[in-house]
Design a protein around this motif. Structure first.
Motif, PDB file in Angstrom:
ATOM      1  N   ILE A 218      -3.117 -83.293  13.102  1.00  0.00           N
ATOM      2  CA  ILE A 218      -2.080 -83.665  12.139  1.00  0.00           C
ATOM      3  C   ILE A 218      -2.242 -83.315  10.665  1.00  0.00           C
ATOM      4  O   ILE A 218      -1.690 -82.814   9.996  1.00  0.00           O
ATOM      5  N   GLU A 219      -3.643 -83.202  10.395  1.00  0.00           N
ATOM      6  CA  GLU A 219      -3.923 -82.929   9.128  1.00  0.00           C
ATOM      7  C   GLU A 219      -4.589 -81.507   9.218  1.00  0.00           C
ATOM      8  O   GLU A 219      -4.822 -80.827  10.487  1.00  0.00           O
ATOM      9  N   ASN A 220      -4.516 -80.695   7.940  1.00  0.00           N
ATOM     10  CA  ASN A 220      -4.810 -79.163   8.225  1.00  0.00           C
ATOM     11  C   ASN A 220      -6.428 -78.987   8.166  1.00  0.00           C
ATOM     12  O   ASN A 220      -6.624 -78.526   7.251  1.00  0.00           O
ATOM     13  N   ARG A 221      -6.877 -79.763   9.015  1.00  0.00           N
ATOM     14  CA  ARG A 221      -8.407 -79.661   9.414  1.00  0.00           C
ATOM     15  C   ARG A 221      -8.529 -79.119  10.655  1.00  0.00           C
ATOM     16  O   ARG A 221      -8.399 -79.982  11.617  1.00  0.00           O
ATOM     17  N   ILE A 222      -9.132 -77.980  11.088  1.00  0.00           N
ATOM     18  CA  ILE A 222      -9.408 -77.511  12.256  1.00  0.00           C
ATOM     19  C   ILE A 222     -10.640 -77.544  12.634  1.00  0.00           C
ATOM     20  O   ILE A 222     -11.554 -76.868  12.350  1.00  0.00           O
ATOM     21  N   PRO A 223     -11.436 -78.542  13.647  1.00  0.00           N
ATOM     22  CA  PRO A 223     -12.586 -78.770  13.938  1.00  0.00           C
ATOM     23  C   PRO A 223     -13.128 -77.875  14.869  1.00  0.00           C
ATOM     24  O   PRO A 223     -12.500 -77.365  15.698  1.00  0.00           O
ATOM     25  N   HIS A 224     -14.461 -77.520  14.886  1.00  0.00           N
ATOM     26  CA  HIS A 224     -15.079 -76.518  15.852  1.00  0.00           C
ATOM     27  C   HIS A 224     -15.934 -77.783  16.889  1.00  0.00           C
ATOM     28  O   HIS A 224     -16.833 -77.929  16.623  1.00  0.00           O
ATOM     29  N   ASN A 225     -15.015 -78.369  17.560  1.00  0.00           N
ATOM     30  CA  ASN A 225     -15.287 -79.356  18.500  1.00  0.00           C
ATOM     31  C   ASN A 225     -14.682 -79.312  20.011  1.00  0.00           C
ATOM     32  O   ASN A 225     -14.228 -78.290  20.218  1.00  0.00           O
ATOM     33  N   LYS A 226     -15.168 -80.250  20.651  1.00  0.00           N
ATOM     34  CA  LYS A 226     -14.747 -80.174  22.169  1.00  0.00           C
ATOM     35  C   LYS A 226     -13.307 -80.127  22.420  1.00  0.00           C
ATOM     36  O   LYS A 226     -12.648 -79.369  23.265  1.00  0.00           O
ATOM     37  N   LEU A 227     -12.545 -80.697  21.511  1.00  0.00           N
ATOM     38  CA  LEU A 227     -10.941 -80.775  21.671  1.00  0.00           C
ATOM     39  C   LEU A 227     -10.556 -79.406  21.599  1.00  0.00           C
ATOM     40  O   LEU A 227      -9.594 -79.066  22.292  1.00  0.00           O
ATOM     41  N   MET A 228     -11.115 -78.907  20.520  1.00  0.00           N
ATOM     42  CA  MET A 228     -10.460 -77.484  20.056  1.00  0.00           C
ATOM     43  C   MET A 228     -10.915 -76.453  21.343  1.00  0.00           C
ATOM     44  O   MET A 228     -10.168 -75.578  21.691  1.00  0.00           O
ATOM     45  N   SER A 229     -12.177 -76.626  21.762  1.00  0.00           N
ATOM     46  CA  SER A 229     -12.823 -75.876  22.783  1.00  0.00           C
ATOM     47  C   SER A 229     -11.960 -75.972  23.927  1.00  0.00           C
ATOM     48  O   SER A 229     -11.522 -75.058  24.666  1.00  0.00           O
ATOM     49  N   ASP A 230     -11.500 -77.175  24.250  1.00  0.00           N
ATOM     50  CA  ASP A 230     -10.851 -77.521  25.762  1.00  0.00           C
ATOM     51  C   ASP A 230      -9.419 -76.978  25.519  1.00  0.00           C
ATOM     52  O   ASP A 230      -8.671 -76.279  26.327  1.00  0.00           O
ATOM     53  N   SER A 231      -8.651 -76.916  24.013  1.00  0.00           N
ATOM     54  CA  SER A 231      -7.595 -76.471  24.067  1.00  0.00           C
ATOM     55  C   SER A 231      -7.321 -75.069  24.327  1.00  0.00           C
ATOM     56  O   SER A 231      -6.628 -74.302  24.736  1.00  0.00           O
ATOM     57  N   PHE A 232      -8.304 -74.376  23.692  1.00  0.00           N
ATOM     58  CA  PHE A 232      -8.701 -72.957  23.675  1.00  0.00           C
ATOM     59  C   PHE A 232      -8.678 -72.544  25.254  1.00  0.00           C
ATOM     60  O   PHE A 232      -7.975 -71.360  25.685  1.00  0.00           O
TER      61      PHE A 232
ATOM     62  N   ASP B   2     -23.140 -75.679  -1.063  1.00  0.00           N
ATOM     63  CA  ASP B   2     -22.805 -75.004  -2.412  1.00  0.00           C
ATOM     64  C   ASP B   2     -22.082 -73.759  -2.030  1.00  0.00           C
ATOM     65  O   ASP B   2     -21.735 -73.458  -0.973  1.00  0.00           O
ATOM     66  N   ASP B   3     -21.453 -73.080  -3.426  1.00  0.00           N
ATOM     67  CA  ASP B   3     -20.652 -71.805  -3.211  1.00  0.00           C
ATOM     68  C   ASP B   3     -21.612 -70.723  -2.589  1.00  0.00           C
ATOM     69  O   ASP B   3     -20.569 -69.954  -1.936  1.00  0.00           O
ATOM     70  N   ASN B   4     -22.618 -70.826  -2.356  1.00  0.00           N
ATOM     71  CA  ASN B   4     -23.315 -69.544  -2.058  1.00  0.00           C
ATOM     72  C   ASN B   4     -23.250 -69.509  -0.341  1.00  0.00           C
ATOM     73  O   ASN B   4     -23.292 -68.507   0.283  1.00  0.00           O
ATOM     74  N   ILE B   5     -22.837 -70.650   0.393  1.00  0.00           N
ATOM     75  CA  ILE B   5     -22.485 -70.725   1.718  1.00  0.00           C
ATOM     76  C   ILE B   5     -21.227 -69.838   1.924  1.00  0.00           C
ATOM     77  O   ILE B   5     -21.246 -69.131   3.085  1.00  0.00           O
ATOM     78  N   GLN B   6     -20.186 -69.769   0.859  1.00  0.00           N
ATOM     79  CA  GLN B   6     -19.111 -69.008   1.047  1.00  0.00           C
ATOM     80  C   GLN B   6     -19.485 -67.652   1.184  1.00  0.00           C
ATOM     81  O   GLN B   6     -18.829 -66.962   2.127  1.00  0.00           O
ATOM     82  N   PHE B   7     -20.236 -67.091   0.556  1.00  0.00           N
ATOM     83  CA  PHE B   7     -21.109 -65.569   0.683  1.00  0.00           C
ATOM     84  C   PHE B   7     -21.659 -65.292   2.018  1.00  0.00           C
ATOM     85  O   PHE B   7     -21.144 -64.493   2.606  1.00  0.00           O
ATOM     86  N   LYS B   8     -22.419 -66.254   2.329  1.00  0.00           N
ATOM     87  CA  LYS B   8     -22.863 -66.339   3.804  1.00  0.00           C
ATOM     88  C   LYS B   8     -21.817 -65.898   4.894  1.00  0.00           C
ATOM     89  O   LYS B   8     -22.000 -65.172   5.928  1.00  0.00           O
TER      90      LYS B   8
ATOM     91  N   ARG C 250     -22.151 -74.354  12.721  1.00  0.00           N
ATOM     92  CA  ARG C 250     -22.214 -75.826  12.554  1.00  0.00           C
ATOM     93  C   ARG C 250     -22.784 -76.326  11.498  1.00  0.00           C
ATOM     94  O   ARG C 250     -22.365 -77.352  10.928  1.00  0.00           O
ATOM     95  N   THR C 251     -23.833 -75.873  10.784  1.00  0.00           N
ATOM     96  CA  THR C 251     -24.440 -76.540   9.757  1.00  0.00           C
ATOM     97  C   THR C 251     -23.683 -75.700   8.490  1.00  0.00           C
ATOM     98  O   THR C 251     -23.872 -76.339   7.519  1.00  0.00           O
ATOM     99  N   LEU C 252     -23.069 -74.803   8.752  1.00  0.00           N
ATOM    100  CA  LEU C 252     -22.179 -74.080   7.198  1.00  0.00           C
ATOM    101  C   LEU C 252     -20.639 -74.659   7.119  1.00  0.00           C
ATOM    102  O   LEU C 252     -20.454 -74.871   6.117  1.00  0.00           O
ATOM    103  N   VAL C 253     -20.084 -74.793   8.299  1.00  0.00           N
ATOM    104  CA  VAL C 253     -18.644 -75.022   8.449  1.00  0.00           C
ATOM    105  C   VAL C 253     -18.332 -76.402   8.592  1.00  0.00           C
ATOM    106  O   VAL C 253     -18.482 -76.941   9.738  1.00  0.00           O
ATOM    107  N   GLU C 254     -17.664 -77.261   7.927  1.00  0.00           N
ATOM    108  CA  GLU C 254     -17.236 -78.587   8.012  1.00  0.00           C
ATOM    109  C   GLU C 254     -16.051 -78.335   8.968  1.00  0.00           C
ATOM    110  O   GLU C 254     -15.984 -79.078  10.055  1.00  0.00           O
ATOM    111  N   TYR C 255     -15.011 -77.694   8.636  1.00  0.00           N
ATOM    112  CA  TYR C 255     -13.834 -77.319   9.534  1.00  0.00           C
ATOM    113  C   TYR C 255     -13.031 -76.200   8.740  1.00  0.00           C
ATOM    114  O   TYR C 255     -13.504 -75.402   7.821  1.00  0.00           O
ATOM    115  N   ALA C 256     -12.329 -75.315   9.629  1.00  0.00           N
ATOM    116  CA  ALA C 256     -11.436 -74.475   9.082  1.00  0.00           C
ATOM    117  C   ALA C 256     -10.084 -74.907   8.875  1.00  0.00           C
ATOM    118  O   ALA C 256      -9.641 -75.959   9.383  1.00  0.00           O
ATOM    119  N   TYR C 257      -9.216 -74.293   8.025  1.00  0.00           N
ATOM    120  CA  TYR C 257      -7.815 -74.835   7.444  1.00  0.00           C
ATOM    121  C   TYR C 257      -7.025 -73.443   7.432  1.00  0.00           C
ATOM    122  O   TYR C 257      -7.516 -72.548   7.185  1.00  0.00           O
TER     123      TYR C 257
END
Length: 198
Positions: free
Chosen positions: A91-105, A141-147, A161-168
């Protein structure tokens, strides 16, 4: 919001509550269909683009080509996301990297390529970063975006998983995916260009 929390924590859902939630989702989708996104135009949509712009982006994604065939992985993930939206699981514009997304894929992959092994969803999830409509909400912080964006090879899922909370997605694209007419057009573009492209 409620379904996102339920899916995130794999909580049981009573039939009555599930019916009530899905009824609200259908009412929202019907309203958007009827009003052609007038309800969405009041939202703040930075870098808002028209449907044809996204049709062009979907038609020309950066993918590997082997034996004159385009890799369908990104398209399959986008089809999975569209299905998650359509059936009220996103429902929200937050695409998690979790089991639900993996199963849908996996469901989408087996629908189109039943005789092949389903690849890891993390590869297209990460490599969609090269497309202008796909974004990461990072931890820290913003340095993660560079990585995230400068790395040439696919990072391990443990690192992701340590860098990304979700995609949108772009807000405009996310709302196009909520409308049955525009959603169908986007699905058709993905299928024609990456799946049934012989």
């Amino acid at each position: 919001m409620v379904l996102r929390l339920i899916n995130k924590h794999h909580l049981p859902l009573s039939p009555i509550l599930e019916y009530a939630i899905r009824e609200r989702i259908e009412a929202y989708n019907d309203y958007c269909d009827t009003n052609k996104f007038q309800v969405c135009e009041g939202l703040s949509m930075q870098n808002s683009n028209g449907l044809e712009w996204y049709v062009n982006r979907f038609s020309s994604m950066s993918v590997n080509i082997t034996n004159n065939k385009k890799a369908p992985n990104k398209a399959i993930l986008l089809l999975a996301i569209i299905d998650m939206i359509q059936y009220g699981n996103l429902i929200e514009n937050r695409i998690p990297h979790n089991k639900l997304m993996s199963d849908s894929f996996a469901i989408q992959w087996q629908k189109w390529f039943p005789k092949t092994k389903t690849p890891y969803v993390w590869f297209p999830f990460y490599h969609l970063k090269s497309e202008s409509f796909w974004h990461f909400k990072q931890y820290g912080d913003d340095n993660i975006q560079f990585k995230l964006y400068e790395r040439k090879n696919t990072m391990p899922i443990s690192t992701l998983r340590t860098l990304v909370e979700y995609a949108y997605l772009d807000d405009a694209l996310f709302h196009y995916m909520h409308n049955s007419e525009t959603r169908s057009k986007l699905k058709e573009v993905l299928i024609r260009n990456y799946i049934k492209c012989e």
